[in-house]
Design an enzyme around this catalytic site. Structure first.
Site, PDB file in Angstrom:
ATOM      1  CG  HIS A   1     -14.105  -1.620  -2.675  1.00  0.00           C
ATOM      2  ND1 HIS A   1     -13.851  -2.118  -3.936  1.00  0.00           N
ATOM      3  CD2 HIS A   1     -15.218  -2.266  -2.247  1.00  0.00           C
ATOM      4  CE1 HIS A   1     -14.764  -3.026  -4.235  1.00  0.00           C
ATOM      5  NE2 HIS A   1     -15.606  -3.124  -3.232  1.00  0.00           N
TER       6      HIS A   1
ATOM      7  CB  CYS B   1      -6.245   3.149  15.001  1.00  0.00           C
ATOM      8  SG  CYS B   1      -5.468   2.518  16.504  1.00  0.00           S
TER       9      CYS B   1
ATOM     10  CB  CYS C   1      -5.548   5.666  20.639  1.00  0.00           C
ATOM     11  SG  CYS C   1      -4.853   4.299  19.686  1.00  0.00           S
TER      12      CYS C   1
ATOM     13  CE1 TYR D   1      -3.074  -3.234   1.023  1.00  0.00           C
ATOM     14  CE2 TYR D   1      -4.194  -1.550  -0.273  1.00  0.00           C
ATOM     15  CZ  TYR D   1      -4.126  -2.845   0.211  1.00  0.00           C
ATOM     16  OH  TYR D   1      -5.106  -3.761  -0.121  1.00  0.00           O
TER      17      TYR D   1
ATOM     18  CD  GLN E   1     -16.253  -1.953  -8.225  1.00  0.00           C
ATOM     19  OE1 GLN E   1     -16.135  -3.138  -7.927  1.00  0.00           O
ATOM     20  NE2 GLN E   1     -16.392  -1.570  -9.487  1.00  0.00           N
ATOM     21  CG  ASN E   2     -11.434   3.125  -8.894  1.00  0.00           C
ATOM     22  OD1 ASN E   2     -11.539   1.906  -9.049  1.00  0.00           O
ATOM     23  ND2 ASN E   2     -11.631   3.984  -9.881  1.00  0.00           N
ATOM     24  CB  VAL E   3      -8.620   2.655  -2.561  1.00  0.00           C
ATOM     25  CG1 VAL E   3      -9.598   1.578  -2.088  1.00  0.00           C
ATOM     26  CG2 VAL E   3      -7.468   2.027  -3.327  1.00  0.00           C
TER      27      VAL E   3
ATOM     28  N   GLY F   1     -15.612   1.283 -16.406  1.00  0.00           N
ATOM     29  CA  GLY F   1     -14.294   0.712 -16.106  1.00  0.00           C
ATOM     30  C   GLY F   1     -14.273  -0.307 -14.989  1.00  0.00           C
ATOM     31  CB  THR F   2     -16.230  -1.952 -12.778  1.00  0.00           C
ATOM     32  OG1 THR F   2     -16.161  -3.033 -11.849  1.00  0.00           O
ATOM     33  CG2 THR F   2     -17.652  -1.740 -13.238  1.00  0.00           C
TER      34      THR F   2
END
Ligand code: APR
Length: 226
Positions: free
Chosen positions: A101, A109, A131, A48, A83-85, A168-169
């Site tokens: 998504h 966290c 935290c 990621y 659906q894209n991040v 585009g899916t």
């Protein structure tokens, strides 16, 4: 409007299942599942982090910008679920983008369960700014086996929509792949824009084959002229 990885392909963000897609180079079960994160968090953080770095170099394209124009100028309501991040819809001018998504530029966290905006790199020693827990941050993206976000809002919109456009899916991953059925049940006209046929093409009244930058711009121009 439902978008998938194909709308960001021309911005240089790899899709998942095309020839050079992410899942051609990584087994999603080693990366995009809660078990994978427990098994090898360093691999998941690296994956990621690399996608965040790549995204910073990408720019929104004409398809993202066309949808922003549609949201701004269309007299009716436009609900954009992706659906894209990536954040290319927002950087292309869209607002109220529904990220079912989750988002690459957010972390959550696992100790205090807060979600927060986050750029940059993370690893097992990162601490939660809320935290202070260490090693408890995870990408705030929905992995396989997890429940997508905002499903109530999405299903409410599908039940009342007049026009459903999928862009585009590949139509392989549920629940998004089933949205067209909800739209049909609501009596909507359904349009698919994709560079090739998808798994659910047969469920669309209109199928426009082409690159998103050209085909989405053309559709938006038509909708705004009507
Ligand atoms: N213009 C239009 N369509 C394109 C373009 C383009 N330039 N490039 C690729 N496509 C199409 C491909 O033909 C394919 O149908 O985009 C689709 C991309 O499919 P996937 O890679 O499967 O991406 P997506 O459908 O968004 O995946 C759904 O799977 O891995 C999970 O959570 C991940 O959100 C993702 C979900």
């Amino acid at each position: 409007v439902l978008t998938g990885a194909g709308i960001s392909a021309e911005s240089g963000v790899p899709t998942f299942r095309d020839a050079d897609g992410l899942w051609e180079r990584h087994n999603p079960m080693d990366i995009a599942t809660p078990e994978a994160f427990r098994r090898d968090p360093a691999l998941v953080y690296r994956f990621y982090n690399a996608r965040r770095t790549q995204l910073a170099r990408a720019q929104p394209n004409a398809a993202h910008e066309a949808l922003a124009r549609l949201q701004r100028d269309f007299p009716g309501e436009v609900f954009l679920v992706t659906q894209n991040v990536d954040d290319l819809h927002e950087r292309g001018g869209s607002t109220q983008v529904c990220h079912m998504h989750g988002e690459l530029l957010a972390m959550s966290c696992t100790a205090c369960e807060r979600s927060m905006r986050a750029g940059g790199e993370f690893d097992g020693s990162s601490t939660c700014p809320a935290c202070g827990a260490s090693g408890k941050l995870r990408p705030d993206v929905v992995w396989f086996g997890e429940i997508p976000y905002h499903m109530d809002a999405i299903e409410m919109r599908l039940a009342e929509c007049d026009l459903f456009v999928a862009i585009g899916t590949s139509g392989l991953v549920y629940p998004a792949a089933g949205f067209v059925r909800h739209a049909l049940a609501a009596g909507a006209t359904t349009v698919e824009i994709n560079s090739q046929l998808s798994e659910v093409t047969d469920l669309f009244h209109h199928q426009r084959t082409g690159l998103a930058t050209a085909a989405v711009s053309a559709l938006v121009d038509e909708l705004l002229q009507q």
